[in-house]
Design a protein around this motif. Structure first.
Motif, PDB file in Angstrom:
ATOM      1  N   ALA A   1      75.639  93.638 -45.594  1.00 14.29           N
ATOM      2  CA  ALA A   1      74.213  92.828 -45.257  1.00 14.29           C
ATOM      3  C   ALA A   1      74.621  91.194 -45.529  1.00 14.29           C
ATOM      4  N   ASP A   2      75.692  90.932 -46.325  1.00 11.57           N
ATOM      5  CA  ASP A   2      75.795  89.762 -47.103  1.00 11.57           C
ATOM      6  C   ASP A   2      74.484  89.120 -47.839  1.00 11.57           C
ATOM      7  N   THR A   3      73.967  90.107 -48.777  1.00 13.43           N
ATOM      8  CA  THR A   3      72.932  89.840 -49.692  1.00 13.43           C
ATOM      9  C   THR A   3      73.573  90.335 -51.081  1.00 13.43           C
ATOM     10  N   THR A   4      72.705  89.585 -51.925  1.00 11.72           N
ATOM     11  CA  THR A   4      73.051  90.084 -53.332  1.00 11.72           C
ATOM     12  C   THR A   4      71.710  90.056 -54.043  1.00 11.72           C
ATOM     13  N   VAL A   5      71.885  91.126 -55.078  1.00 15.11           N
ATOM     14  CA  VAL A   5      70.589  91.427 -56.002  1.00 15.11           C
ATOM     15  C   VAL A   5      71.085  91.386 -57.209  1.00 15.11           C
ATOM     16  N   ASP A   6      70.316  91.208 -58.225  1.00 14.76           N
ATOM     17  CA  ASP A   6      70.593  91.216 -59.746  1.00 14.76           C
ATOM     18  C   ASP A   6      69.533  92.522 -60.102  1.00 14.76           C
ATOM     19  N   GLU A   7      70.614  93.326 -60.901  1.00 14.95           N
ATOM     20  CA  GLU A   7      69.683  94.663 -61.465  1.00 14.95           C
ATOM     21  C   GLU A   7      70.262  94.697 -62.855  1.00 14.95           C
ATOM     22  N   ARG A   8      69.424  95.341 -63.655  1.00 14.04           N
ATOM     23  CA  ARG A   8      69.624  95.620 -64.924  1.00 14.04           C
ATOM     24  C   ARG A   8      70.119  97.102 -65.244  1.00 14.04           C
ATOM     25  N   PHE A   9      71.289  97.104 -66.197  1.00 18.53           N
ATOM     26  CA  PHE A   9      71.536  98.698 -66.511  1.00 18.53           C
ATOM     27  C   PHE A   9      71.603  98.683 -67.991  1.00 18.53           C
ATOM     28  N   ALA A  10      71.620 100.009 -68.648  1.00 17.50           N
ATOM     29  CA  ALA A  10      72.074 100.227 -69.794  1.00 17.50           C
ATOM     30  C   ALA A  10      73.426 100.189 -70.068  1.00 17.50           C
ATOM     31  N   LEU A  11      74.187 100.480 -69.030  1.00 20.52           N
ATOM     32  CA  LEU A  11      75.658 100.583 -69.390  1.00 20.52           C
ATOM     33  C   LEU A  11      76.518 100.397 -67.893  1.00 20.52           C
ATOM     34  N   VAL A  12      77.754  99.684 -67.901  1.00 22.78           N
ATOM     35  CA  VAL A  12      78.134  99.665 -66.703  1.00 22.78           C
ATOM     36  C   VAL A  12      79.661  99.931 -66.935  1.00 22.78           C
ATOM     37  N   VAL A  13      80.137 101.042 -66.021  1.00 21.34           N
ATOM     38  CA  VAL A  13      81.338 101.786 -66.207  1.00 21.34           C
ATOM     39  C   VAL A  13      82.129 101.093 -64.852  1.00 21.34           C
ATOM     40  N   GLY A  14      83.205 100.510 -65.073  1.00 20.20           N
ATOM     41  CA  GLY A  14      84.320 100.042 -64.140  1.00 20.20           C
ATOM     42  C   GLY A  14      85.350 101.071 -64.178  1.00 20.20           C
TER      43      GLY A  14
ATOM     44  N   ARG B   1      73.050  92.841 -67.135  1.00 18.53           N
ATOM     45  CA  ARG B   1      72.657  92.354 -65.855  1.00 18.53           C
ATOM     46  C   ARG B   1      73.827  91.873 -64.935  1.00 18.53           C
ATOM     47  N   VAL B   2      73.731  92.715 -63.669  1.00 17.48           N
ATOM     48  CA  VAL B   2      74.832  92.611 -62.791  1.00 17.48           C
ATOM     49  C   VAL B   2      74.424  92.060 -61.422  1.00 17.48           C
ATOM     50  N   ALA B   3      75.048  91.239 -60.854  1.00 12.87           N
ATOM     51  CA  ALA B   3      74.851  90.845 -59.457  1.00 12.87           C
ATOM     52  C   ALA B   3      75.511  91.630 -58.724  1.00 12.87           C
ATOM     53  N   LEU B   4      74.944  92.333 -57.615  1.00 20.23           N
ATOM     54  CA  LEU B   4      75.648  93.136 -56.779  1.00 20.23           C
ATOM     55  C   LEU B   4      75.609  92.699 -55.478  1.00 20.23           C
TER      56      LEU B   4
ATOM     57  N   VAL C   1      80.069  95.268 -54.080  1.00 16.29           N
ATOM     58  CA  VAL C   1      80.599  95.057 -55.141  1.00 16.29           C
ATOM     59  C   VAL C   1      80.102  93.981 -56.215  1.00 16.29           C
ATOM     60  N   PRO C   2      80.194  94.172 -57.458  1.00 16.35           N
ATOM     61  CA  PRO C   2      79.849  93.187 -58.561  1.00 16.35           C
ATOM     62  C   PRO C   2      80.274  91.951 -58.372  1.00 16.35           C
ATOM     63  N   THR C   3      79.635  90.880 -58.703  1.00 12.00           N
ATOM     64  CA  THR C   3      80.330  89.323 -58.492  1.00 12.00           C
ATOM     65  C   THR C   3      79.892  88.557 -59.957  1.00 12.00           C
TER      66      THR C   3
END
Length: 413
Positions: free
Chosen positions: A152-165, A144-147, A132-134
């Motif tokens: 696993a109870d882990t979070t990563v930051d990733e960058r996208f050109a577009l986010v679709v909800g 930039r989205v925190a996923l 889930v995005p946080t």
């Protein structure tokens, strides 16, 4: 029709699609077709395959065909389907089923559409479950989205050109990107739904029924090849109170205090015993804008019209397909593509939302005795010898039905 699994050149950017439902998968399929690299994330630990009755109208059929999934989706309609108006005493009268008429909606299960779309996703499209995005932060060139991986109870930051909800009526993306403003508008109705594991007692496999009373109704939606999908719908003055007791108790209370009779009692009992059943309030999502910068909402996350519109699946398919088309036409200009997409979709969605509030809701659950009488009169006219065909054709050619069949996502010049 292009083969859905052929690889496509990476002409577009990387897009995050949140939600592995109909709108989300349709969007990902279309993005991949135009050369984008979609990444799908889903809150659930695995793909959900359930779902109940849906009607696929002309707008959805056209988009499904262009996406290359119409044959994969199939069709559960056919001439054998029969529908009856019934009462608590067990009396029944034949009812015209618009889905069985040429030009009427195609009866399906939600899972049929999701499965057809899912099998059209190329194998190299990345899907992350239990994710889930946080946090969502964006600038002029990306998001930039925190996923958070809940397993696993882990979070990563990733960058996208577009986010679709595309994560449904209670969208997480909507809350993160558009703020806490209340976009849900309750209609003061409740629904309970399940798939039956066999025919309704006293009915054949492909026979369905409608028991409509002021402020409440029970539907068994028939299919040609399996047992019906059961739906209870009723009006309430206190939505919160409906959730403070087990669903079956709320549904039974809504249909009381009169004796249920054997038919309604059977339906209530089967709903109570069903291993998988839905119970929820009916709400619309209404927003002044569906996009902000490089974040866009599609499907129920943007415009949930409720089941009373009958257009949730069709609009989800059309919205996802058209979004890809606009990104292709506005190559390199994501904000411009989103503006053009919303300008095209909004009049179509507004019409469907307004229809759901009046004619759609009245068809499913008449508010009072006056609406019930009008509804019964229309049903009698549709069955009348000689006159019935003309009435049915007029309904299929009505402004409301033309709007449902409008191909809003059709390519143009």
């Amino acid at each position: 029709m292009p083969p859905a699994r052929l690889p496509h050149p990476r002409e577009g950017g990387r897009a995050l699609v949140v939600g592995l439902g109909i709108a989300g998968i349709a969007t990902a399929v279309r993005l991949r077709q135009i050369g984008w690299d979609p990444v799908l994330v889903e809150r659930a630990p695995a793909r959900r395959s359930g779902g109940y009755y849906i009607a696929l109208f002309g707008s959805g059929v056209a988009s499904a065909r262009r996406l290359g999934v119409l044959e994969r989706i199939g069709d559960r309609g056919g001439p054998r389907i029969t529908l009856y108006d019934v009462d608590r005493s067990g009396n029944r009268r034949p009812r015209v089923n618009l889905g069985a008429l040429a030009g009427g909606p195609r009866p399906l299960l939600r899972g049929d559409v999701e499965h057809g779309l899912f099998t059209a996703l190329p194998d190299d499209v990345e899907i992350r479950y239990a994710t889930v995005p946080t946090r969502i932060d964006q600038d002029g060139s990306g998001v930039r989205v925190a996923l958070h991986d809940t397993a696993a109870d882990t979070t990563v930051d990733e960058r996208f050109a577009l986010v679709v909800g595309a994560d449904g009526m209670r969208s997480t993306v909507r809350g993160l990107a558009f703020g806490p403003r209340r976009y849900l508008h309750p209609m003061n109705y409740m629904i309970g739904a399940t798939l039956l594991d066999g025919p309704v007692d006293g009915f054949a496999l492909s026979e369905g029924l409608v028991l409509a009373e002021p402020g409440r109704s029970a539907w068994a939606f028939p299919f040609a090849d399996r047992a019906p999908s059961l739906l209870f719908s009723y009006r309430t003055h206190d939505v919160d109170a409906e959730f403070r007791r087990p669903p079956i108790q709320s549904v039974r209370a809504a249909f009381g205090p009169e004796p249920t009779g054997p038919l309604l009692e059977c339906l209530l009992d089967r709903y109570e015993r069903a291993p998988d059943a839905l119970f929820d309030s009916v709400q619309q999502v209404r927003m002044p804008h569906w996009h902000r910068g490089r974040v866009v909402l599609v499907g129920d996350a943007a415009w949930c019209m409720t089941l009373y519109s009958g257009m949730g699946v069709s609009s989800g398919l059309a919205g996802g397909e058209l979004l890809g088309t606009m990104l292709q036409r506005h190559d390199g200009d994501v904000p411009g593509a989103l503006r053009a997409w919303e300008a095209r979709m909004r009049p179509f969605i507004r019409t469907q939302q307004e229809s759901a509030l009046v004619s759609g809701r009245r068809m499913f659950t008449p508010l009072d005795r006056k609406e019930l009488i009008v509804r019964a009169g229309i049903s009698r006219l549709m069955r009348a010898p000689g006159l019935g065909k003309a009435v049915c054709r007029k309904l299929l050619d009505s402004k409301d039905m033309r709007a449902k069949n409008a191909d809003v996502a059709a390519p143009w010049g």
